[in-house]
Write an enzyme that holds these catalytic residues in place. Structure first.
Site, PDB file in Angstrom:
ATOM      1  N   HIS A   1      -4.827   5.134  -1.839  1.00  0.00           N
ATOM      2  CA  HIS A   1      -5.947   6.057  -1.903  1.00  0.00           C
ATOM      3  C   HIS A   1      -5.442   7.388  -2.422  1.00  0.00           C
ATOM      4  CE1 HIS A   1      -7.431   3.301   1.365  1.00  0.00           C
ATOM      5  NE2 HIS A   1      -8.509   3.375   0.580  1.00  0.00           N
TER       6      HIS A   1
ATOM      7  N   TYR B   1       0.853  -1.184   0.000  1.00  0.00           N
ATOM      8  CA  TYR B   1       0.000   0.000   0.000  1.00  0.00           C
ATOM      9  C   TYR B   1       0.896   1.244   0.000  1.00  0.00           C
ATOM     10  CZ  TYR B   1      -3.303   3.500   1.703  1.00  0.00           C
ATOM     11  OH  TYR B   1      -4.067   4.620   1.864  1.00  0.00           O
TER      12      TYR B   1
END
Ligand SMILES: CC(C)(COP(=O)(O)OP(=O)(O)OC[C@H]1O[C@@H](n2cnc3c(N)ncnc32)[C@H](O)[C@@H]1OP(=O)(O)O)[C@@H](O)C(=O)NCCC(=O)NCCS
Lengths: 823, 181
Positions: free
Chosen positions: B132, B94
């Site tokens: 994100h 991530y």
């Protein structure tokens, strides 16, 4: 001591014998408490045994029970006047109490009873060289050599005196080596050869020096060899040969600018201020640029030219020199160019160069007059250099403008915060400067240098505790900061000055006193070096060390500490009685505090020899109590050592004068006045020092002067010297001070000194005038060349004499917009 | 993180979005450590709308495998920080932050950092990366798209203290991707 051990313990039983041997071993291993215990046990059986008594005294001395040790050895000696061990120890104790003359006498007495004792001879020799008694030393080393000619050190040590005799000794040394078919190691041979060559050179026999240096296989250190050859050829006037060897030298160390200056000197260009006509500059350029092509990697040839060239020649060279640095991004570029700032025109050219590069980078990402596209760091470093440029010019507004732009551009670069901190520091905001430096430090917690400097900035902002914590991240041993046993003198000085600013005179004194102790330590430590240097055959380095030791009080930190002590003690002297009253209860409650009692117990348990870890007075209470008895003496005792080593350091000389006068040292005070007048005629304190001295001298009766300078001839010379300084009546002195002011109306430090002189020495009080000249000075100084603290001192002075300081303060705020001194 | 006004930076300049720079730069990678984490903090502080908590940095220090600093001639100009995570039952890397200081953008430096992270993923046997990004962050979206990331979802009201509050979830499948630009 082993053969004499048998003798000394001849009528001991075996138990005592082994106790005795053990005692000696303990001592050698610095286990003084244990050694002392053994001595006591032996003395129970043999209370008058001289060797044991002597050892007991030695141990007590090592355990810092010096006075007791002395009493003890005296008693022992009294009973055993013909015992050489007692005399020897008596000498050792004297030496450790810094009484070298008495020590020498004691050693000589010891030798009466055992004339070849090697230990005593060795100690005596060390002491003599320490006292720079070369004659005595030579004799002692001769005796040692005669009794032990097979030990090479003994030859070296004996060779340690001046020229001819040294050469003779070294020749005979060579002979014995040959006879014994012994060979020296290469570096040993090198050292001796270089030493011999130096002796020839000192005697003016350059050809002999050259012959020796050129002999094959004697010298491994090629750099020294070529340098010495060049020097000797130059002295002989053989230019070609001198140049040849200087070029040999360049092959080995082209980074050393001195080599180039020497080449220029051979060509006849040796102007001390590096000032040459433009014709000469062109010739010099031609000479040096030859080497630029031969040694393209280094830059020292360019640095030499940057120092010498002016005008357009300088501009061109600067451009050429700086381009690769800008492209590579090397932070110290502008620091390397510091010399430029001594010359107005060159400074201007440097500024123009920087600004044109910046403009060109902004417009098209290339350097000025260049086509190659550059990356953004080039612009960044240009901003950084430009900021530093304005910082050197004391134009803090411009400096901040550029450094802020740089930080906005690339905020991850530590150097930027460092420079910004420096700017704020100089501009007078120590608090913000310290915050900025903390920012820099936090960006790289592994950097020891940033850590130390940030601590310094914290101290400057009077955050001593935070500074200690920061320092502790690198300099800690267990729970304690180990700055003192590391002899971290800058730190001690800074802390001392901070406490002085804060009015904590006890801790100020304590910190300056550490430096006093370190200096003594450095001097003591050389004892061990005398023999070490001989063993390593490093005679050249050895003589350099002796010279350095002779000048240890030239050390910058010693000078700062001396000034610090004088300032502190003068303050204390002014408020002595009040301070004493205030201090006594503090002292009593400290001594009764559990903190203190616990510390003492703790220290007694430890068995450490280190003066700083074993300090029973870490907070300086005892020291301060003593100082309160006679602060002027405390200042004098240390500062006089520093002052006599530093006749050229104006601040020390000026600060010493009132101290000398208080101690009735008229001659010393006069010497200081003369030193200032001759060496520093434009220094702001020179005239006021002379005025102070003159007033004092004139106020004394002939009788009082005689008391101060009992030697009649000296007094006569002093009177003549005093008269030679010029008229000393009150009116003449007043005129002089007025004159000096008129010559320096734009210098706030002069104005400050003027006000002080008029009010303190002449007892005048023309406050309106003082205020006016002070304001004018701030207005007139277009060079921005004053320091904030001078302006701040002037403010303090104005307040002190009851002048209105409103307008001055306003003006100062205007001029020093970043400073906090005028809030 | 000290309050912004306690920090030393002043007048942060905004710059026009740049076009592609042609100059080839010699970028070197360095490791993030507990000694230089403050420099990394500056990068985030100046380049990202989110202000990360102390806790973020503390956890980061224990998880440095996929994080790298980018240096141009010894000057720190950018960084990538990543952590291992679970995504729909799969082990992924991530990306927490990727930042380049403004004057150094559009030189391909972020691309180099990302390529390095992709290589490290291969070594760690990781098959997917995700992240994100705020829906308004055009340059970042362009950047990730160029590197083969695809929009997997849009989350409304993802950010509690940013406007607009919605974000995209971007995913890159490492097995079939070509990492060229
Ligand atoms: C996003 C960011 C990291 C890109 O860094 P960078 O070093 O300039 O990116 P690169 O030079 O490697 O760009 C690669 C490609 O991304 C795209 N891109 C990058 N910035 C762009 C922009 N402002 N507009 C349009 N496309 C852009 C381009 O396709 C570019 O290729 P090209 O230059 O050949 O056209 C940088 O803009 C940044 O730090 N932004 C602020 C922080 C941020 O938002 N990070 C992402 C969320 S964590």
């Amino acid at each position: 001591m082993s053969s004499s051990t048998a003798l000394a313990t001849a009528n001991f039983k075996s138990k005592e014998k082994s106790l005795f041997t053990q005692m000696l071993n303990f001592y050698d291993n610095k286990q003084f408490k244990q050694s002392l215990r053994n001595a006591d046990q032996i003395l129970e059986k043999h209370p008058d045994h001289p060797e044991t008594l002597a050892m007991k005294a030695l141990n007590m001395n090592s355990l810092k029970r010096k006075i007791e040790a002395f009493e003890f050895i005296k008693k022992a000696l009294f009973k055993n006047l013909s015992n050489f061990t007692c005399w020897h120890v008596y000498g050792i104790l004297h030496r450790s109490n810094k009484n070298p003359d008495e020590a020498r006498k004691a050693y000589l007495n010891a030798l009466k009873y055992d004339k070849d004792n090697q230990n005593v001879l060795r100690d005596l020799g060390q002491l003599q060289i320490q006292l720079r008694d070369y004659e005595g030393y030579a004799e002692t080393r001769r005796q040692i050599l005669v009794s032990k000619p097979t030990v090479n050190i003994n030859w070296m040590a004996y060779a340690c005196h001046k020229c001819e005799r040294a050469l003779e000794v070294l020749e005979s040394f060579d002979k014995t080596l040959k006879e014994n078919k012994e060979k020296l190691k290469n570096h040993e041979r090198t050292e001796i050869t270089l030493f011999k060559a130096k002796l020839f050179e000192e005697m003016g026999d350059y050809q002999k020096a050259i012959n020796l240096l050129q002999k094959k296989g004697l010298i491994v250190d090629q750099i020294s060899k070529f340098r010495k050859l060049a020097e000797n050829y130059q002295k002989l006037g053989n230019k070609d040969k001198a140049l040849e060897h200087l070029e040999d030298l360049l092959e080995l160390s082209s980074a050393n600018t001195n080599n180039y200056y020497q080449i220029l000197a051979v060509h006849g260009y040796s102007n001390k201020e590096f000032k040459y006509s433009s014709e000469d500059q062109l010739k010099i350029k031609e000479i040096i640029e030859v080497y630029e092509n031969r040694f393209p990697r280094g830059n020292s040839h360019q640095r030499v030219l940057l120092k010498i060239l002016t005008g357009e020649l300088f501009r061109e060279k600067l451009y050429q020199y700086s381009k690769p640095y800008l492209i590579k991004g090397v932070p110290p570029l502008i620091v390397d160019l510091k010399d430029v700032y001594q010359d107005k025109e060159k400074t201007q050219i440097l500024e123009e160069t920087l600004l044109s590069h910046l403009k060109s980078m902004e417009e098209k990402n290339t350097l000025f007059n260049d086509e190659q596209e550059q990356d953004p760091t080039v612009y960044l470093w240009l901003l950084y250099y430009t900021a530093q440029h304005y910082y050197y010019l004391r134009d803090y507004n411009q400096a901040l403008k550029y450094i802020n732009e740089a930080i906005n551009h690339t905020p991850t670069v530590i150097d930027l915060y460092v420079v910004k901190a420096k700017i704020y520091k100089r501009a007078g905001d120590r608090e913000y400067a310290s915050k900025l430096y903390e920012e820099a430090r936090k960006l790289d917690l592994a950097d020891r240098y940033l850590n130390a400097v940030s601590s310094r900035y914290l101290i400057r902002a009077d955050h001593v505790e935070e500074a200690e914590e920061t320092m502790g991240q690198f300099s800690k041993e267990g729970q304690e900061l180990n700055v003192h046993d590391m002899q971290c003198m800058w730190y001690e000085n800074e802390v001392g000055l901070s406490y002085l600013r804060q009015g904590n005179y006890r801790l100020a004194l304590k910190n300056f006193n550490y430096i006093e102790k370190h200096m003594e330590q450095v001097f003591e430590d050389q004892l061990d070096f005398h023999l070490y240097a001989m063993r390593k055959y490093t005679l050249n380095a050895y003589f350099q060390m002796l010279e350095m030791e002779d000048n240890i009080y030239k050390n910058k930190n010693a000078v700062r500490a001396a000034i610090g002590i004088i300032k502190t003690m003068k303050k204390v002297d002014k408020i002595r009685e009040e301070e004493q009253k205030k201090f006594q209860p503090e002292f009593d409650s400290y001594k009764a505090s559990t903190e203190y009692i616990k510390m003492c117990e703790e220290l007694k348990k430890r068995d450490e020899d280190d003066e700083f870890k074993n300090d029973f007075d870490p907070k300086g209470y005892d020291l301060y109590q003593k100082a309160l008895q006679d602060p002027i003496k405390v200042a004098y005792d240390f500062a006089v050592l520093v002052a006599s080593c530093n006749p050229e350091v104006k601040e020390v000389q000026a600060k010493m004068i009132p101290i000398y006068l208080r101690k009735n040292k008229l001659l010393e005070a006069l010497k200081a006045v003369i030193a200032l007048t001759e060496r520093h005629p434009t220094y702001e304190k020179t005239l006021s020092s002379r005025i102070r001295f003159s007033q004092h001298w004139n106020s004394l009766t002939e009788e009082q002067r005689k008391q101060a300078i009992p030697d009649e001839k000296l007094l006569k010379v002093a009177s003549q010297e005093f008269e030679a300084l010029g008229a000393s009546d009150e009116q003449s002195l007043k005129n002089l001070s007025e004159e000096l002011l008129n010559q320096n109306l734009d210098k706030i430090e002069h104005v400050h000194e003027y006000i002080k002189t008029r009010t303190v020495l002449f007892k005048e009080n023309d406050t309106a005038k003082y205020e006016k000249v002070a304001i004018d000075a701030l207005t007139n100084d277009l060079r921005r060349n004053f320091k904030v603290h001078n302006a701040a001192n002037t403010l303090k002075r104005l307040t002190k004499i009851g002048a209105s300081d409103v307008q001055y303060r306003q003006k100062a705020q205007e001029v020093f917009i970043h400073a906090r001194h005028f809030d | 993180m000290p309050a912004p006004e306690a920090r030393i930076f002043e007048n942060i300049k905004t710059e026009k979005p740049a076009t592609r720079k042609l100059l080839e730069l010699d970028i070197k990678f360095g490791d993030l450590t507990d000694k230089n984490v403050e420099q990394f903090r500056i990068l985030n502080y100046l380049n990202l709308p989110v202000i990360y908590s102390e806790d973020f940095y503390r956890r980061l220090i224990n998880n440095l495998r996929y994080s790298k600093l980018a240096y141009l001639k010894d000057v720190l100009v950018g960084a990538i920080s990543c952590k291992e995570d679970d995504y729909e039952g799969e082990r992924v890397v991530y990306i927490m932050t990727i930042t380049i200081l403004k004057p150094y953008r559009r030189y391909g430096i972020a691309s180099k950092l990302l390529e390095q992270a992709v290589k490290d993923c291969a070594k760690g046997n990781i098959k997917k990366m995700n992240l994100h990004v705020q829906s308004s962050n055009q340059s970042a979206l362009e950047f990730y798209k160029k590197h083969g990331f695809e929009i997997a979802a849009k989350l409304d009201d993802y950010y509690t203290d940013l406007q607009p509050a919605d974000c995209y979830v971007l995913v890159k499948n490492l097995e079939q991707s070509t990492t060229s630009q």
